[in-house]
Design a protein around this motif. Sequence first.
Motif, PDB file in Angstrom:
ATOM      1  N   VAL B  38       0.936  -1.131   0.246  1.00 53.42           N
ATOM      2  CA  VAL B  38       0.005   0.130   0.110  1.00 53.42           C
ATOM      3  C   VAL B  38       0.804   1.281  -0.198  1.00 53.42           C
ATOM      4  N   GLN B  58      -7.639  20.263   6.456  1.00 54.91           N
ATOM      5  CA  GLN B  58      -7.124  19.555   7.560  1.00 54.91           C
ATOM      6  C   GLN B  58      -7.594  20.045   9.009  1.00 54.91           C
ATOM      7  N   SER B 171      -0.082  14.503  10.990  1.00 57.58           N
ATOM      8  CA  SER B 171      -0.079  13.883  12.342  1.00 57.58           C
ATOM      9  C   SER B 171       1.032  13.831  13.114  1.00 57.58           C
ATOM     10  N   PRO B 172       1.103  13.887  14.304  1.00 58.44           N
ATOM     11  CA  PRO B 172       2.384  13.679  15.141  1.00 58.44           C
ATOM     12  C   PRO B 172       3.067  12.206  14.769  1.00 58.44           C
ATOM     13  N   ASN B 173       2.342  11.457  13.836  1.00 57.55           N
ATOM     14  CA  ASN B 173       2.812  10.021  13.526  1.00 57.55           C
ATOM     15  C   ASN B 173       3.740   9.813  12.702  1.00 57.55           C
ATOM     16  N   VAL B 175       5.332   7.199  11.576  1.00 62.44           N
ATOM     17  CA  VAL B 175       5.212   5.940  10.943  1.00 62.44           C
ATOM     18  C   VAL B 175       4.137   6.411   9.592  1.00 62.44           C
ATOM     19  N   ALA B 176       2.945   6.944   9.696  1.00 63.66           N
ATOM     20  CA  ALA B 176       2.260   7.504   8.912  1.00 63.66           C
ATOM     21  C   ALA B 176       2.884   8.705   7.990  1.00 63.66           C
ATOM     22  N   LEU B 179       5.438   6.197   5.603  1.00 61.78           N
ATOM     23  CA  LEU B 179       4.812   5.267   4.837  1.00 61.78           C
ATOM     24  C   LEU B 179       4.022   6.222   3.676  1.00 61.78           C
ATOM     25  N   PHE B 181       0.876   7.481   4.442  1.00 54.72           N
ATOM     26  CA  PHE B 181      -0.538   7.553   4.746  1.00 54.72           C
ATOM     27  C   PHE B 181      -0.878   8.635   5.081  1.00 54.72           C
ATOM     28  N   ARG B 185      -4.395  10.539   3.268  1.00 53.66           N
ATOM     29  CA  ARG B 185      -5.427  11.004   3.970  1.00 53.66           C
ATOM     30  C   ARG B 185      -5.669  12.647   3.443  1.00 53.66           C
ATOM     31  N   ILE B 192     -13.109  13.424   0.680  1.00 56.71           N
ATOM     32  CA  ILE B 192     -14.425  12.514   0.523  1.00 56.71           C
ATOM     33  C   ILE B 192     -14.955  12.486   2.011  1.00 56.71           C
ATOM     34  N   ILE B 193     -14.463  12.436   3.074  1.00 56.20           N
ATOM     35  CA  ILE B 193     -14.888  12.631   4.109  1.00 56.20           C
ATOM     36  C   ILE B 193     -14.656  13.676   4.995  1.00 56.20           C
ATOM     37  N   PRO B 194     -16.033  14.393   5.399  1.00 54.59           N
ATOM     38  CA  PRO B 194     -15.833  15.757   5.955  1.00 54.59           C
ATOM     39  C   PRO B 194     -14.816  15.521   7.397  1.00 54.59           C
ATOM     40  N   GLU B 195     -14.102  16.509   7.502  1.00 53.11           N
ATOM     41  CA  GLU B 195     -13.372  16.865   8.816  1.00 53.11           C
ATOM     42  C   GLU B 195     -13.850  17.396   9.724  1.00 53.11           C
ATOM     43  N   PRO B 196     -14.321  17.115  10.797  1.00 54.82           N
ATOM     44  CA  PRO B 196     -14.808  18.188  11.948  1.00 54.82           C
ATOM     45  C   PRO B 196     -13.784  18.829  12.477  1.00 54.82           C
TER      46      PRO B 196
END
Lengths: 466, 337
Positions: B38, B58, B171-173, B175-176, B179, B181, B185, B192-196
């Motif tokens: 992926v 974001q 994000s503070p991630n 790994v994401a 890679l 990811f 996002r 596609i997905i509304p971010e609150p």
Amino acid sequence: MIFSTNPFLLFFVAVTLLYWLVSRRASHRNLLLFAVSLFFYGWWDWRFVGLLLVTGGLDYYVAQRIEDSIDDRGRRRWLWISLASNLGALGFFKYAGFFIDSASVLLTKMGISWSRPMLEIVLPAGISFYTFQALGYAIDVYRKQIRAERDPIRYFAFLTFFPQLVAGPIERASFLMTQFVEPRRVSQALVQQGVWLMAWGFFMKVVIADYLAPLVDLAFGSVAPWRMGVIAGTLAFGGQIYCDFAGYSTIARGVANTMGFELSPNFAQPYLSSSIQEFWRRWHQTLSTWFRDYVYIPLGGDRAGDTRTFFNVVATFTLAGLWHGASWTFVLWGLWHGLALGFYRLWQRFRPAGWKIRIPGLGWLVTMAVVALGWLFFRARSLDQALAMLRGLGVPDGPAWGGSLVTAVAWGLAGVAVVDVFQRRCPWSRVKDWSPMVRGAIQGVLLVLIISRWGKTASSFIYFQF
Amino acid sequence: MSIQQEPEAPSMISHTYEPGWKQAGLLGVWTVVTVLTVAAMLRAGLVMKALPPASLRQDPDSVILGTKGKMAREKDSAAVVFVGDSSCLVNVDMSTLLEAGGVRGVNLGLLSYLSIDSFGRIAQEAVKSRGQGKIVLVVHPEALRLAAVSPPHEKLLADIFDDKPVEIWGSPNPVARILGFDEFRDRVGNRIIPEPLRGAFGAHYGFSIDLEKELLQSRGTMQEARTFNANGETASGEYRLATRIESECRGFRGRLPVGTRARIIISPVPASIARKNHESQMDEFQARLESWLGADPWASKMPAVLPDTEFATVTHLLPEASIKYSRVLRERLIEWQ
């Protein structure tokens, strides 16, 4: 320590390695589990480790005294001590403020002036879970269903076992304690099951529950509730609390599996239920069976006529509601479910003999409507807010972002549906026979989604507050 | 349950292990292979430019910067372009300015942790797109004193105008991020997905896409929903001009085409915070800033202090107060035109 955080991942890896690499003697491993469980619990607040040890230690002692008592009177006296200490600790830390507030309101309404004492009591994490587990142990010893444990390390390893310490599953000594006694058989199948469960558990928590959480906050935080906001927010909360709590339980089971332990399943796709009775056989199973065995059946269960059975059901569920939290909203939630189940049982018993009307999906729809209305009370901060939300059902127009809320909630609920349908159709008993490539691919996809959302909106588990 | 009462025999072990971990190893390998596949596909998508550019939806900051960047490049008929920190973003209401044959403007106010140079950059783009326009720089004394900037925010704005692929702070991630990811996002998921949105802005605007719509509809003005609490604020009324403000102001001027007329507004502070000499001190700041910016002086001053009840925060006015404030501003701007 919260499962869905980096410190827990480090803790889990370290504990698993230690557990597998240090002495294979049961006593050493039990001691190790006890020590790491205290560390796990103390990570949140060391002060409450003492409370855990004192209340747990009392049950350790009391159970032996119950077993050693030569007459029923002595046994009963020791049981009462266990009941008083466990329920007393729970009552003080969890309900003191609630009862004082309620008394204050009542006295004020009666025209009696009363200076309300100000209490700032911090609720110890998991107190409702570990006191119920300890209480169940003492009652089982009293009922002579199990023997009292004499080895303190074994007993405390059972009581404080970290995967299920703060949010269950609430285990019976007859199931879990024996696993600390007998040699565990760590099979590769068990470890694989553990990893599979952890992958699904983290997916439910990190990807779905943490995604739905801010949507619920938006809907329930609205100062002017409106119809679609109330419906979307309530459904979103149903999805959030399920994926949060079932996610936790699933991770707990998976973690336990990797160390050779089995924990009881706690959820079995409850949102696919077509009756309220089925829902309660699938939702928070270990709490349901706890209340069944230690409250409902002692009250008389269904052996004393329909009226009494109805009362027993309602009383048991109302108490279960109160168990969830010190608020009238939880009491009403329990009462609502008790009434729903009570009437359902009456309907089952007294419906016309020739009743054959079957509308596909109607049972599911009615069940979900009953459950959803219950969640509205469960999530509301107060009775006033719950009533305001209900009034909001009559308000057609909402804020400009109402459409986005509905779209976002639909995505989250689609995730819940995928989880339930997949797990219903593909239980582990079936999945374990799949090839490593297929299982690995599914785990990989779950891992991709978990990593994508990890740390983004990390929130505590809802049931920690109970 | 039966509990073993006998002393533990030395041979007693807690576990027996089943041999044959080959399948478990294979399972682990396939899990890792899937994740890496992926990640590789996402990287390939990025290299081949098969993925859409990052959506600037974001969080409130990225929505504000992204939307203002878009608005700066619109070829509209705005006569006055407002730039500045978040006091510009919230306190200057465009629809009020337009009332009663007033001023058609566009609010390109950003955030307090961007530099005056960045405000100059957005002003430069706005003037370039419109071919003309008067610029009003709106800054709060807090920003003049602290003047701490956020490099990721500055970079994001610069990337927008340089037409470079934007990088959201993510994000503070790690790994994401490694890679790829995060990229998926930002580029696909958020479309596609509304971010609150979180916090007070979340309660008011709901979702990032709705904040973007509202900003476009209000021509760049944002509303504050909080209420000012003087006791809860740690702000001090002891203001000064940070040393680098002068060079930044000169840089701002340098970005504008010769002949572009500019003005500066120092935003008001709550009365409970203002010192006795606040107004005279702000007059002095105003004169120095006008000199560094080559800005036109105001015939009549804008208020430097307002009652606490008008404020949502130390820097932001409540919606009704921003309308009142903008009415005063409209009168001053009509004189200017």
